[in-house]
Design an enzyme around this catalytic site. Sequence first.
Site, PDB file in Angstrom:
ATOM      1  N   LEU A  44       0.810  -1.223   0.000  1.00  0.00           N
ATOM      2  CA  LEU A  44       0.000   0.000   0.000  1.00  0.00           C
ATOM      3  C   LEU A  44       0.842   1.271   0.000  1.00  0.00           C
ATOM      4  O   LEU A  44       1.771   1.404   0.796  1.00  0.00           O
ATOM      5  CB  LEU A  44      -0.933   0.000   1.218  1.00  0.00           C
ATOM      6  N   ASN A  46       0.518   5.351   0.534  1.00  0.00           N
ATOM      7  CA  ASN A  46      -0.375   6.466   0.863  1.00  0.00           C
ATOM      8  C   ASN A  46       0.325   7.795   0.668  1.00  0.00           C
ATOM      9  O   ASN A  46       0.795   8.046  -0.451  1.00  0.00           O
ATOM     10  CB  ASN A  46      -1.150   6.275   2.167  1.00  0.00           C
ATOM     11  N   ASP A  47       0.419   8.640   1.662  1.00  0.00           N
ATOM     12  CA  ASP A  47       0.788  10.043   1.437  1.00  0.00           C
ATOM     13  C   ASP A  47       2.105  10.248   0.683  1.00  0.00           C
ATOM     14  O   ASP A  47       3.092   9.562   0.945  1.00  0.00           O
ATOM     15  CB  ASP A  47       0.969  10.762   2.777  1.00  0.00           C
ATOM     16  N   TYR A 106       5.944   7.817   9.985  1.00  0.00           N
ATOM     17  CA  TYR A 106       4.766   8.460   9.400  1.00  0.00           C
ATOM     18  C   TYR A 106       5.166   9.684   8.575  1.00  0.00           C
ATOM     19  O   TYR A 106       6.340  10.014   8.453  1.00  0.00           O
ATOM     20  CB  TYR A 106       3.781   8.828  10.516  1.00  0.00           C
ATOM     21  N   SER A 107       4.150  10.375   8.084  1.00  0.00           N
ATOM     22  CA  SER A 107       4.379  11.410   7.076  1.00  0.00           C
ATOM     23  C   SER A 107       5.213  12.588   7.550  1.00  0.00           C
ATOM     24  O   SER A 107       5.245  12.909   8.740  1.00  0.00           O
ATOM     25  CB  SER A 107       3.040  11.923   6.559  1.00  0.00           C
ATOM     26  N   ARG A 166       0.831  15.096  14.284  1.00  0.00           N
ATOM     27  CA  ARG A 166       1.749  14.504  13.294  1.00  0.00           C
ATOM     28  C   ARG A 166       1.869  15.328  12.010  1.00  0.00           C
ATOM     29  O   ARG A 166       1.185  16.309  11.825  1.00  0.00           O
ATOM     30  CB  ARG A 166       1.291  13.077  12.950  1.00  0.00           C
ATOM     31  N   ASP A 167       2.732  14.820  11.131  1.00  0.00           N
ATOM     32  CA  ASP A 167       2.927  15.314   9.762  1.00  0.00           C
ATOM     33  C   ASP A 167       3.609  16.690   9.715  1.00  0.00           C
ATOM     34  O   ASP A 167       3.057  17.658   9.169  1.00  0.00           O
ATOM     35  CB  ASP A 167       1.575  15.357   8.992  1.00  0.00           C
ATOM     36  N   GLU A 223      -5.002  16.522   9.290  1.00  0.00           N
ATOM     37  CA  GLU A 223      -3.867  15.749   8.820  1.00  0.00           C
ATOM     38  C   GLU A 223      -3.149  16.536   7.725  1.00  0.00           C
ATOM     39  O   GLU A 223      -3.752  17.302   6.982  1.00  0.00           O
ATOM     40  CB  GLU A 223      -4.325  14.396   8.274  1.00  0.00           C
TER      41      GLU A 223
HETATM   42  C1  FRU Z   1      -2.691  10.606   6.286  1.00  0.00           C
HETATM   43  C2  FRU Z   1      -1.972   9.892   7.427  1.00  0.00           C
HETATM   44  C3  FRU Z   1      -1.037  10.825   8.147  1.00  0.00           C
HETATM   45  C4  FRU Z   1      -0.055   9.880   8.752  1.00  0.00           C
HETATM   46  C5  FRU Z   1       0.087   8.833   7.669  1.00  0.00           C
HETATM   47  C6  FRU Z   1       0.364   7.442   8.167  1.00  0.00           C
HETATM   48  O1  FRU Z   1      -3.126   9.736   5.314  1.00  0.00           O
HETATM   49  O2  FRU Z   1      -2.909   9.330   8.313  1.00  0.00           O
HETATM   50  O3  FRU Z   1      -1.674  11.681   9.081  1.00  0.00           O
HETATM   51  O4  FRU Z   1       1.171  10.494   9.056  1.00  0.00           O
HETATM   52  O5  FRU Z   1      -1.126   8.851   6.956  1.00  0.00           O
HETATM   53  O6  FRU Z   1       0.612   6.583   7.099  1.00  0.00           O
END
Ligand code: FRU
Length: 484
Positions: A44, A46-47, A106-107, A166-167, A223
Amino acid sequence: MAFTTEERYRAYADWSPEYIEKIKKNTESSPWRTNFHIETPHGLLNDPNGFSYFNGKWTLFYQYFPFGAAHGLKSWVHTESTDLVHFEETGTVLYPDTPLDSHGAYSGSAMEFGDKLFLFYTGNVRDENWVRHPYQIGALMDKDGKIEKIDKILIDQPEDTTDHFRDPQIFNYKGQYYAIVGGQNLDKKGIVKLYKAENNDYLNWTLIGDLDFANDMTAYMMECPNIAFVGDQPILLYCPQGLDKEVLDYGNIYPNMYKIGQSFDPENATIVEPGELINLDYGFECYATQAFNAPDGRTLSVSWLALPDVEYPTDAFDYQGCLSLVKELTIKDGKLYQYPVEAITSLRTEAQPFSNQETTNNVYELDLTIPANSKTELVLFANKENKGLTLTLDTENGIITVDRKDCGQAFALDFGTSRSCSIDKAETSASIFIDKSVFEIFINKGEKVFSGRVFPDADQTGIAITAGNPTGTYYHLDYGRKTN
Ligand code: FRU
């Protein structure tokens, strides 16, 4: 396959090479692999993370869970590009392998300092009681892609936020480094915190305060907040989870929104005179968009074309998610425009006048003009019965609708099968990029955008004009890569 918590957080080393080979083969057999969009070899995506310019190249990472279509123990995968169109995956990853990121890297964002790329990200940690500790931490990547982690918490969880914090995004404003971090306050409302790098030292952050951007305080979590500038004007892009639809209606499970300010006042943690809240993308998939000010003066962005908590037909092939094209952000007459970078035209091979077409390989671009006072209907991914992705461009009533209900495999039905937005009642242009299972539609060169995924049947390879008289050009695109 449904993943248990144990499987989602199993150590990377405990998955066998045979298992990985098996899911990789399954992914390769998918009929929906993209041709010119970034996706994973398996697992998978994602970001987008760490979108930056480093060592003379464009650098772009993505969030990754390698072991199937599930959100689990996340790492970062590195890709690089010289043109913002062709990206090469180097395999360099930021692993969740220290006590400060044990349950996921994480991001986050990235910025070049000297001959290193500073990665600023969230270390997701769960203790023995499964209580989450979010640490904003860092790492340095050298020119060979070697990563050295900084063994120190750079920003700890503030007392007035929950564990949803986060992020981090690092950015430069007038020669000073700042960072914003998304969070949830103790009333369970989404906020954004602004920090300043003391003496411009990225290891030394102090809190300025909660960013004032006329937050409506209806989301429960922000986020992936990002600030990027067009001239002096800040654009705040963010994902307000749980945003009240009375504040602004949206169709997706979680929205990606933005506001444009007149200026930025960092000392007072303020986006000055923020404009209205606007949906960044009117389509079905667009989330966690990252934007940054590139050294060449452009403001660039890239989005994740999937959403959290949604199942996709590709899950059966052990993968999920892709990134959007890289878009350039501009402001015209106070409005944000998003449009693929100029270099995307290098993919064009043959050009033909636009017309009905029985078969395409579903890898093409359309550049269309829709006359004023007309109703145009196109079916992309059309089969012989003209079933596919229906695009209605109504310049008489000023509305555009995209409907995917007849396009191959159904999914995310809880959130409806069509999306609409209003446009001026005038001649309208539509620039459409189709890539196997991805569509990105730019109205009036990026004034409004619809992005999304479809998973067409094998016979859905045509283009049908079912109403109206659009004119324009069809371009074959060739990325130089073979797809199924
Ligand atoms: C957004 C998120 C972020 C987090 C990441 C984890 O899609 O939930 O807030 O850092 O994905 O994969």
